[in-house]
Design a protein around this motif. Sequence first.
Motif, short mmCIF file in Angstrom:
data_model
loop_
_atom_site.label_atom_id
_atom_site.label_comp_id
_atom_site.label_asym_id
_atom_site.label_seq_id
_atom_site.Cartn_x
_atom_site.Cartn_y
_atom_site.Cartn_z
N LEU A 104 4.56 13.25 -1.15
CA LEU A 104 3.21 13.01 -0.62
C LEU A 104 2.19 14.03 -1.10
O LEU A 104 1.08 14.10 -0.56
CB LEU A 104 3.25 12.99 0.92
N VAL A 111 -4.36 6.50 -4.65
CA VAL A 111 -4.12 5.06 -4.55
C VAL A 111 -2.87 4.81 -3.71
O VAL A 111 -1.96 5.65 -3.66
CB VAL A 111 -3.92 4.41 -5.94
N ALA A 113 0.70 3.49 -2.99
CA ALA A 113 1.84 3.46 -3.92
C ALA A 113 1.54 4.36 -5.12
O ALA A 113 1.54 3.90 -6.27
CB ALA A 113 2.19 2.04 -4.35
N HIS A 114 1.28 5.64 -4.83
CA HIS A 114 0.76 6.54 -5.87
C HIS A 114 1.85 7.07 -6.80
O HIS A 114 1.53 7.65 -7.82
CB HIS A 114 0.01 7.70 -5.22
N LEU A 136 -5.33 6.01 6.36
CA LEU A 136 -4.20 6.81 6.84
C LEU A 136 -4.15 6.82 8.36
O LEU A 136 -3.07 6.77 8.97
CB LEU A 136 -4.28 8.25 6.30
N PHE A 139 -2.56 3.55 9.25
CA PHE A 139 -1.16 3.47 8.82
C PHE A 139 -0.28 4.39 9.68
O PHE A 139 0.78 3.97 10.16
CB PHE A 139 -1.06 3.86 7.34
#
Length: 254
Positions: A104, A111, A113-114, A136, A139
Amino acid sequence: MKTMEINKIVAGIIVAVLLVVVIGKIGSALVHPKELEEPVYPFSDDLMAAADAPAAAPEEPAGPEPILAMLADADIAAGEKVFKKCGSCHDNTNGGPNKVGPNLYGIVGNVVAHKDDFSYSDAVANHGGNWGYTELNHFLYSPKDYIPGTKMSFGGLKKASDRANVIAFLNSMSDNPLPAPTADEIAAEEGGDAASAETGEAPAEEAAPAEGAAETNDNAAGDAAMPAEGGAQEGDAANDNEAPATEEAPAAAQ
Ligand code: HEC
């Protein structure tokens, strides 16, 4: 001989009838089918209220509280502690490995799915967009609600300050930290969430009129009017108050 035969038959019938009667008496003496004192499933007011409750329940998860304003003075050290809940699945260091979840480092503002070298669920891989503060916030509040089908098995951080602090911490673990939210963004977020906060209160308000409604409709209308005034004190814009008022009208009608 003939009368003897007839007597035997008559006697037989009498004995048979007697037996049926006596056995019947004995049977009912042995077995008392007691009537239930109460129905097994009492159809009480409580139950009715419980049956009504789920109707209001879907309104309750109105989504996460806003956090942009909190980010300004978020506690990064506290966020690092919160991150311990994530650390079993996520490394957050620059160049660190993927674990159960992707690394992370630099996730805030990145983006979705970075990481090219992590095998995301289709839901996350195809989600698109960026991990801004607000994304975030949603999520991390409830991953599976925000991205149905995600394989991140994490219930979510329900405390707004936990989310703000961990997001601030993640933002510090980055080559390009996202700038602090602007006053406009904060106001926009709070405007949007103020509406959902109002709907969040709605179940409580509906519960009160529900009791009133059992008595008279006037009471129900009165109860509904009270919260509307309360809302007027909380909200800063007059517009904010109109939405809840119309929402409560149906409640009063019930
Ligand atoms: C049980 C393991 C687990 C825990 C605990 C967990 N995650 Fe995850 N996380 C994952 C997995 C797996 C994915 C990939 C999800 C997918 O592909 O559907 C993920 C994805 C993510 C993403 C998206 C990454 C990207 O590249 O788009 C973010 C952001 C994230 N997690 C943050 C967190 C934070 C913050 C916490 C702690 C509050 C946390 N996660 C806790 C397993 C976990």
